[in-house]
Design a protein around this motif. Structure first.
Motif, PDB file in Angstrom:
ATOM      1  N   LYS A  42      40.851 -17.161   7.788  1.00 20.07           N
ATOM      2  CA  LYS A  42      40.636 -18.190   8.815  1.00 20.07           C
ATOM      3  C   LYS A  42      39.330 -17.854   9.530  1.00 20.07           C
ATOM      4  CE  LYS A  42      44.299 -19.301  11.386  1.00 20.07           C
ATOM      5  NZ  LYS A  42      45.549 -19.167  12.149  1.00 20.07           N
ATOM      6  N   ASN A  43      38.641 -18.874  10.008  1.00 21.38           N
ATOM      7  CA  ASN A  43      37.385 -18.658  10.725  1.00 21.38           C
ATOM      8  C   ASN A  43      37.591 -18.059  12.108  1.00 21.38           C
ATOM      9  OD1 ASN A  43      35.755 -19.572   8.652  1.00 21.38           O
ATOM     10  ND2 ASN A  43      35.910 -21.690   9.329  1.00 21.38           N
ATOM     11  N   SER A  44      38.740 -18.359  12.724  1.00 20.77           N
ATOM     12  CA  SER A  44      39.053 -17.807  14.039  1.00 20.77           C
ATOM     13  C   SER A  44      40.569 -17.717  14.166  1.00 20.77           C
ATOM     14  CB  SER A  44      38.487 -18.675  15.166  1.00 20.77           C
ATOM     15  OG  SER A  44      39.208 -19.886  15.263  1.00 20.77           O
ATOM     16  N   LEU A  45      41.012 -16.986  15.157  1.00 21.00           N
ATOM     17  CA  LEU A  45      42.447 -16.806  15.362  1.00 21.00           C
ATOM     18  C   LEU A  45      43.130 -18.124  15.680  1.00 21.00           C
ATOM     19  CD1 LEU A  45      44.503 -14.529  15.341  1.00 21.00           C
ATOM     20  CD2 LEU A  45      44.133 -14.258  17.772  1.00 21.00           C
ATOM     21  N   ASN A  46      42.446 -19.026  16.364  1.00 20.90           N
ATOM     22  CA  ASN A  46      43.024 -20.309  16.762  1.00 20.90           C
ATOM     23  C   ASN A  46      42.818 -21.406  15.730  1.00 20.90           C
ATOM     24  OD1 ASN A  46      43.825 -19.163  19.199  1.00 20.90           O
ATOM     25  ND2 ASN A  46      41.868 -19.618  20.148  1.00 20.90           N
ATOM     26  N   LYS A 118      33.270  -8.829  11.404  1.00 25.09           N
ATOM     27  CA  LYS A 118      32.285  -8.640  12.464  1.00 25.09           C
ATOM     28  C   LYS A 118      31.935  -9.948  13.172  1.00 25.09           C
ATOM     29  CE  LYS A 118      27.659  -6.691  13.003  1.00 25.09           C
ATOM     30  NZ  LYS A 118      26.556  -6.047  12.271  1.00 25.09           N
ATOM     31  N   PHE A 119      31.954 -11.060  12.431  1.00 26.08           N
ATOM     32  CA  PHE A 119      31.574 -12.347  13.007  1.00 26.08           C
ATOM     33  C   PHE A 119      32.771 -13.245  13.292  1.00 26.08           C
ATOM     34  CE2 PHE A 119      27.886 -10.847  10.577  1.00 26.08           C
ATOM     35  CZ  PHE A 119      26.992 -10.720  11.622  1.00 26.08           C
ATOM     36  N   GLY A 120      33.978 -12.669  13.342  1.00 27.31           N
ATOM     37  CA  GLY A 120      35.139 -13.415  13.805  1.00 27.31           C
ATOM     38  C   GLY A 120      36.086 -13.943  12.750  1.00 27.31           C
ATOM     39  N   GLY A 121      35.784 -13.817  11.467  1.00 27.91           N
ATOM     40  CA  GLY A 121      36.705 -14.276  10.433  1.00 27.91           C
ATOM     41  C   GLY A 121      37.924 -13.368  10.329  1.00 27.91           C
ATOM     42  N   TYR A 122      39.091 -13.955  10.050  1.00 25.78           N
ATOM     43  CA  TYR A 122      40.335 -13.194   9.932  1.00 25.78           C
ATOM     44  C   TYR A 122      40.797 -13.181   8.490  1.00 25.78           C
ATOM     45  CZ  TYR A 122      40.713 -12.823  14.947  1.00 25.78           C
ATOM     46  OH  TYR A 122      40.482 -12.511  16.262  1.00 25.78           O
ATOM     47  N   TYR A 123      41.273 -12.020   8.021  1.00 23.22           N
ATOM     48  CA  TYR A 123      41.690 -11.795   6.649  1.00 23.22           C
ATOM     49  C   TYR A 123      43.138 -11.326   6.672  1.00 23.22           C
ATOM     50  CZ  TYR A 123      36.635 -11.767   5.932  1.00 23.22           C
ATOM     51  OH  TYR A 123      35.309 -12.107   5.923  1.00 23.22           O
ATOM     52  N   TYR A 124      44.025 -12.074   5.975  1.00 24.58           N
ATOM     53  CA  TYR A 124      45.464 -11.777   5.990  1.00 24.58           C
ATOM     54  C   TYR A 124      45.890 -11.236   4.630  1.00 24.58           C
ATOM     55  CZ  TYR A 124      45.220 -14.535  10.224  1.00 24.58           C
ATOM     56  OH  TYR A 124      44.891 -14.989  11.478  1.00 24.58           O
ATOM     57  N   PHE A 125      46.403  -9.991   4.624  1.00 26.20           N
ATOM     58  CA  PHE A 125      46.769  -9.289   3.401  1.00 26.20           C
ATOM     59  C   PHE A 125      48.263  -9.012   3.344  1.00 26.20           C
ATOM     60  CE2 PHE A 125      42.405  -8.070   4.247  1.00 26.20           C
ATOM     61  CZ  PHE A 125      41.810  -7.998   2.991  1.00 26.20           C
ATOM     62  N   ASN A 126      48.778  -8.931   2.113  1.00 26.71           N
ATOM     63  CA  ASN A 126      50.121  -8.409   1.837  1.00 26.71           C
ATOM     64  C   ASN A 126      49.972  -7.224   0.916  1.00 26.71           C
ATOM     65  OD1 ASN A 126      51.570 -10.370   3.283  1.00 26.71           O
ATOM     66  ND2 ASN A 126      51.512 -11.766   1.546  1.00 26.71           N
ATOM     67  N   LYS A 127      50.750  -6.179   1.138  1.00 27.98           N
ATOM     68  CA  LYS A 127      50.685  -4.981   0.299  1.00 27.98           C
ATOM     69  C   LYS A 127      51.408  -5.249  -1.010  1.00 27.98           C
ATOM     70  CE  LYS A 127      50.034  -0.271   0.462  1.00 27.98           C
ATOM     71  NZ  LYS A 127      49.987   0.831   1.357  1.00 27.98           N
ATOM     72  N   LYS A 128      50.775  -4.843  -2.091  1.00 28.16           N
ATOM     73  CA  LYS A 128      51.380  -5.018  -3.415  1.00 28.16           C
ATOM     74  C   LYS A 128      52.154  -3.785  -3.808  1.00 28.16           C
ATOM     75  CE  LYS A 128      49.271  -7.474  -6.618  1.00 28.16           C
ATOM     76  NZ  LYS A 128      48.308  -7.826  -7.630  1.00 28.16           N
TER      77      LYS A 128
END
Length: 128
Positions: A42-46, A118-128
């Motif tokens: 996502k580009n931002s949390l909101n 660093k520029f606000g993007g959010y990355y959502y991971f699941n552990k394999k």
């Protein structure tokens, strides 16, 4: 009087709101070690719109390899690059450069990890 109560309520919410989104300071590389499937960004949390992803990030022996990166209908793998923990943040080297990309860990547990770029993007991971 209503303005004072409203200001106090907003101040209280801002204090508690910042606690909810407190960053996690990493202490060692072992905390992120393993294989993580990048589910979405996502580009931002909101931001209400997320982008579905298919990458897999493998953290092993001080290096991270990003696999199955989509580009123009095909997939490719990035060669391994070094990663480190500095000031509680995750630093990942950029391929072919002496520069690093820095990520703040927003949330991490045994099954999930959320990184903030660093520029606000959010990355959502699941552990394999």
């Amino acid at each position: 009087m209503k303005k004072i109560k409203l200001a106090a309520a907003l101040l209280g919410l801002s204090v508690f709101g910042s606690v909810v989104y407190a960053d996690v300071a990493l202490k060692s590389k072992e905390e992120v070690q393993g294989t993580w499937k990048l589910e979405s960004t996502k580009n931002s949390l909101n931001d209400k719109q997320s982008v579905t992803r298919e990458d897999t990030w493998v953290f092993k022996d001080g290096k991270v390899t990003i696999l199955h990166i989509p580009r123009e209908g095909i997939y490719y793998d990035q060669p391994p690059v070094v990663y480190d923990i500095e000031d509680g943040k995750l630093k990942i080297a950029l391929v072919g450069s002496s520069r690093f990309e820095q990520y703040t860990v927003v949330d991490i547990d045994d099954k999930n990890m959320t990184l903030k770029g660093k520029f606000g993007g959010y990355y959502y991971f699941n552990k394999k």
